[in-house]
Design a protein around this motif. Structure first.
Motif, PDB file in Angstrom:
ATOM      1  N   ARG A 234     112.747 -40.543 -28.699  1.00 61.74           N
ATOM      2  CA  ARG A 234     113.723 -41.562 -28.328  1.00 61.74           C
ATOM      3  C   ARG A 234     113.870 -42.545 -29.486  1.00 61.74           C
ATOM      4  O   ARG A 234     112.890 -43.123 -29.939  1.00 61.74           O
ATOM      5  N   PRO A 235     115.094 -42.705 -29.993  1.00 66.09           N
ATOM      6  CA  PRO A 235     115.265 -43.616 -31.123  1.00 66.09           C
ATOM      7  C   PRO A 235     115.044 -45.069 -30.704  1.00 66.09           C
ATOM      8  O   PRO A 235     115.673 -45.535 -29.744  1.00 66.09           O
ATOM      9  N   ALA A 236     114.129 -45.740 -31.393  1.00 67.13           N
ATOM     10  CA  ALA A 236     113.855 -47.138 -31.036  1.00 67.13           C
ATOM     11  C   ALA A 236     115.006 -48.028 -31.489  1.00 67.13           C
ATOM     12  O   ALA A 236     115.283 -49.052 -30.868  1.00 67.13           O
ATOM     13  N   LEU A 237     115.676 -47.656 -32.563  1.00 65.40           N
ATOM     14  CA  LEU A 237     116.835 -48.437 -33.009  1.00 65.40           C
ATOM     15  C   LEU A 237     118.063 -47.642 -32.570  1.00 65.40           C
ATOM     16  O   LEU A 237     118.553 -46.782 -33.294  1.00 65.40           O
ATOM     17  N   SER A 238     118.491 -47.928 -31.340  1.00 72.52           N
ATOM     18  CA  SER A 238     119.524 -47.083 -30.744  1.00 72.52           C
ATOM     19  C   SER A 238     120.912 -47.605 -31.095  1.00 72.52           C
ATOM     20  O   SER A 238     121.558 -48.271 -30.288  1.00 72.52           O
ATOM     21  N   GLY A 239     121.341 -47.275 -32.285  1.00 73.31           N
ATOM     22  CA  GLY A 239     122.662 -47.704 -32.755  1.00 73.31           C
ATOM     23  C   GLY A 239     123.756 -46.735 -32.331  1.00 73.31           C
ATOM     24  O   GLY A 239     123.473 -45.608 -31.925  1.00 73.31           O
ATOM     25  N   TRP A 240     124.973 -47.153 -32.525  1.00 73.10           N
ATOM     26  CA  TRP A 240     126.086 -46.341 -32.003  1.00 73.10           C
ATOM     27  C   TRP A 240     126.249 -44.994 -32.678  1.00 73.10           C
ATOM     28  O   TRP A 240     126.677 -44.037 -32.049  1.00 73.10           O
ATOM     29  N   LEU A 241     125.878 -44.884 -33.967  1.00 69.93           N
ATOM     30  CA  LEU A 241     126.061 -43.587 -34.626  1.00 69.93           C
ATOM     31  C   LEU A 241     124.941 -42.595 -34.300  1.00 69.93           C
ATOM     32  O   LEU A 241     125.017 -41.435 -34.664  1.00 69.93           O
ATOM     33  N   GLY A 242     123.919 -43.049 -33.572  1.00 70.33           N
ATOM     34  CA  GLY A 242     122.903 -42.135 -33.052  1.00 70.33           C
ATOM     35  C   GLY A 242     123.230 -41.725 -31.621  1.00 70.33           C
ATOM     36  O   GLY A 242     122.480 -40.980 -30.985  1.00 70.33           O
ATOM     37  N   HIS A 243     124.337 -42.212 -31.104  1.00 68.88           N
ATOM     38  CA  HIS A 243     124.756 -41.902 -29.735  1.00 68.88           C
ATOM     39  C   HIS A 243     125.326 -40.481 -29.676  1.00 68.88           C
ATOM     40  O   HIS A 243     125.866 -39.977 -30.670  1.00 68.88           O
ATOM     41  N   ARG A 263     120.203 -41.605 -36.597  1.00 67.20           N
ATOM     42  CA  ARG A 263     121.181 -42.433 -37.304  1.00 67.20           C
ATOM     43  C   ARG A 263     121.298 -43.761 -36.559  1.00 67.20           C
ATOM     44  O   ARG A 263     121.086 -43.827 -35.345  1.00 67.20           O
ATOM     45  N   VAL A 264     121.639 -44.802 -37.283  1.00 69.17           N
ATOM     46  CA  VAL A 264     121.733 -46.117 -36.637  1.00 69.17           C
ATOM     47  C   VAL A 264     123.177 -46.624 -36.698  1.00 69.17           C
ATOM     48  O   VAL A 264     123.883 -46.641 -35.690  1.00 69.17           O
ATOM     49  N   GLY A 265     123.606 -47.041 -37.896  1.00 69.76           N
ATOM     50  CA  GLY A 265     124.964 -47.583 -38.031  1.00 69.76           C
ATOM     51  C   GLY A 265     125.702 -46.904 -39.180  1.00 69.76           C
ATOM     52  O   GLY A 265     125.306 -45.843 -39.659  1.00 69.76           O
ATOM     53  N   THR A 266     126.756 -47.534 -39.631  1.00 74.11           N
ATOM     54  CA  THR A 266     127.623 -46.981 -40.669  1.00 74.11           C
ATOM     55  C   THR A 266     126.839 -46.615 -41.933  1.00 74.11           C
ATOM     56  O   THR A 266     126.147 -47.463 -42.494  1.00 74.11           O
ATOM     57  N   PRO A 267     126.920 -45.374 -42.363  1.00 72.31           N
ATOM     58  CA  PRO A 267     126.138 -44.940 -43.535  1.00 72.31           C
ATOM     59  C   PRO A 267     126.727 -45.467 -44.852  1.00 72.31           C
ATOM     60  O   PRO A 267     127.928 -45.706 -44.942  1.00 72.31           O
ATOM     61  N   PRO A 268     125.869 -45.645 -45.874  1.00 69.98           N
ATOM     62  CA  PRO A 268     126.316 -46.130 -47.186  1.00 69.98           C
ATOM     63  C   PRO A 268     126.947 -44.988 -47.983  1.00 69.98           C
ATOM     64  O   PRO A 268     126.242 -44.259 -48.680  1.00 69.98           O
ATOM     65  N   ILE A 269     128.245 -44.838 -47.881  1.00 68.37           N
ATOM     66  CA  ILE A 269     128.924 -43.658 -48.444  1.00 68.37           C
ATOM     67  C   ILE A 269     128.832 -43.581 -49.970  1.00 68.37           C
ATOM     68  O   ILE A 269     128.620 -42.504 -50.531  1.00 68.37           O
ATOM     69  N   LEU A 270     128.952 -44.713 -50.644  1.00 66.01           N
ATOM     70  CA  LEU A 270     128.898 -44.654 -52.114  1.00 66.01           C
ATOM     71  C   LEU A 270     127.520 -44.178 -52.583  1.00 66.01           C
ATOM     72  O   LEU A 270     127.404 -43.362 -53.502  1.00 66.01           O
ATOM     73  N   GLN A 271     126.477 -44.672 -51.925  1.00 60.75           N
ATOM     74  CA  GLN A 271     125.123 -44.259 -52.331  1.00 60.75           C
ATOM     75  C   GLN A 271     124.835 -42.827 -51.913  1.00 60.75           C
ATOM     76  O   GLN A 271     124.106 -42.108 -52.586  1.00 60.75           O
ATOM     77  N   LEU A 272     125.423 -42.412 -50.790  1.00 62.94           N
ATOM     78  CA  LEU A 272     125.237 -41.021 -50.377  1.00 62.94           C
ATOM     79  C   LEU A 272     125.947 -40.072 -51.331  1.00 62.94           C
ATOM     80  O   LEU A 272     125.448 -38.986 -51.638  1.00 62.94           O
ATOM     81  N   ALA A 273     127.119 -40.486 -51.820  1.00 62.02           N
ATOM     82  CA  ALA A 273     127.839 -39.677 -52.803  1.00 62.02           C
ATOM     83  C   ALA A 273     127.006 -39.581 -54.082  1.00 62.02           C
ATOM     84  O   ALA A 273     126.893 -38.509 -54.697  1.00 62.02           O
ATOM     85  N   ALA A 274     126.393 -40.697 -54.485  1.00 66.54           N
ATOM     86  CA  ALA A 274     125.528 -40.694 -55.673  1.00 66.54           C
ATOM     87  C   ALA A 274     124.368 -39.719 -55.471  1.00 66.54           C
ATOM     88  O   ALA A 274     124.056 -38.900 -56.346  1.00 66.54           O
TER      89      ALA A 274
END
Ligand SMILES: *Cc1c(COP(=O)(O)O)cnc(C)c1O
Length: 398
Positions: A234-243, A263-274
């Protein structure tokens, strides 16, 4: 050896005149990253705007990149997801694991662990209240300290100061024998040597991408949940993107499928692209070759430094099986010595109270670099050129 390390070295953009022995703290820049990030900014963000979440696949990036990291840590496909910082991922893994061992409240860790992991565990224990405790023992005493009171064993596999390494399979066997779960921190393991999470019985694991995986400062962390636990964790940090269905915008929380529930919230797309571009470097790399080459570089450095600087004391275990991909020496004036070394273009780092730390990664470090770095270190100690006030003033980041 099938891996061409001269070719991987050419994939990095290293400043001229620098020998970089600190990729264990912040990996250097792979050449492909700048172009990929520029394209993500201008062609995706700039032109697609909000449409990029679907059209450029931004929403899938945390799991897609997670699968690429999974290969490097011996994890099953679909068991790793990217996001947040490592400290946050430690919290999530620990909270989920604790809940899965009912009737016990002890987190066992060791005094060689990175402080953030211990602070996070301590904070969680205080939030949960009576019946929960963090117990720390010396690294050599971990196996003996795993008993029926322990719910979760939380360890960093490779000690950030000395490079000492735990025996993952042995700890797992003992933990599972008494019904405890394991959380591994792979900050100094992922990309440093072959890791076999699935084979070695890991339950949860976390790690960062800005060290040996070269995603750049602030790059996202990863979390691994063993497939056998994914439906129950069970995710303890139950954010919307883990729903289960973020865009249903339900008022009640239902965890998502598989590891994506972490997953918790909006992912860091620029860093993920890197990171995605940085992972291309690994395409032709055999991790067994990486390990063999890393140990050869480490042994070469140890021999040269011990031969020329008797006043430095090796802090890293000599046995290959007991160490990661870094070499550390102790000296009471370690900070000033490291500053003098950096001033000459050999970049390592210092960890209080007395550790000079050098990371070795064959992706972009070769034998000539090692010889040159050792030569400069020996000269600095022989001449005492480190003994100057400007090398002793401590900066904010050491
Ligand atoms: C580098 C490192 C961290 C850093 O955590 P962040 O949240 O990324 O700042 C945590 N734990 C360990 C073991 C580390 O080596």
């Amino acid at each position: 050896m099938t891996t061409d390390f001269a070719a991987t070295k050419r994939l990095f953009d290293l400043p001229a005149g620098v020998i970089y022995l600190d990729g264990n703290s912040l990996g250097p820049l792979p050449k492909s990253v700048a172009e990929r990030v520029a394209q993500t900014i201008t062609a995706e963000w700039g032109q697609m705007l909000i449409r990029g979440w679907n059209a450029a696949g931004w929403m899938d990036l945390p799991a897609r990149v997670g699968d690429r990291v999974a290969r490097l840590i011996g994890a099953e496909p679909g068991s790793v997801v990217m996001g947040d910082t490592l400290s946050i991922k430690v919290y999530q893994a620990l909270a989920s694991a604790l809940e899965m061992v009912p009737g016990r409240g002890v987190i066992l860790s060791d005094t060689g662990n990175f402080p953030s992991d211990l602070y996070i565990a301590d904070g969680l224990v205080r939030t949960l209240g009576p019946g929960h405790a963090l117990r720390t023992v010396a690294p050599e005493e971990v196996l003996a300290a795993i008993d029926e009171t322990v719910a979760v064993v939380m360890l960093t596999e490779t000690d950030y100061r000395t490079g000492r390494r735990h025996d993952m399979a042995a700890v797992a066997a003992r933990a599972h024998e008494v019904g405890a779960l394991l959380v591994w921190d792979l900050a100094h393991s992922a990309g440093a040597f072959p890791v076999h999470l699935a084979q070695d019985g890991a339950d949860f694991a976390v790690g960062c991408s800005y060290k040996y995986l070269n995603s750049g400062p602030g790059g996202p962390a990863f979390i691994y949940v063993a497939p056998r636990h994914q439906a129950r964790a069970r995710p303890a940090l139950s954010g919307w993107l883990g729903h289960e269905a973020p865009f249903a915008f339900d008022l009640d929380y239902r965890p998502g499928h598989g590891v994506e529930r972490m997953r918790v919230g909006t992912p860091p797309i620029l860093q993920l692209a890197a990171l995605d571009a940085a992972l291309d470097v690994w395409e032709g790399v055999d991790l067994a070759d990486l390990r063999a080459a890393s140990l050869a570089l480490q042994d070469r450095f140890i021999a040269a430094v011990e031969g020329g600087c008797p006043e430095l004391r090796l802090a890293t275990p000599r046995a290959h099986a007991d160490r990661g991909s870094q070499v550390s020496f102790r000296h009471p004036e370690g900070y000033a010595i490291m500053q003098a070394l950096i001033a000459e273009g050999v970049i390592g780092d210092f960890r209080a109270p007395d550790i000079l730390r050098f990371g070795f990664t064959p992706l972009y470090i070769d034998r000539l670099d090692v010889d040159r770095a050792a030569e400069i270190l020996v000269r600095i100690l022989k001449t005492g050129s480190w003994d100057r006030p400007e090398f002793k003033a401590r900066a904010r980041v050491t």
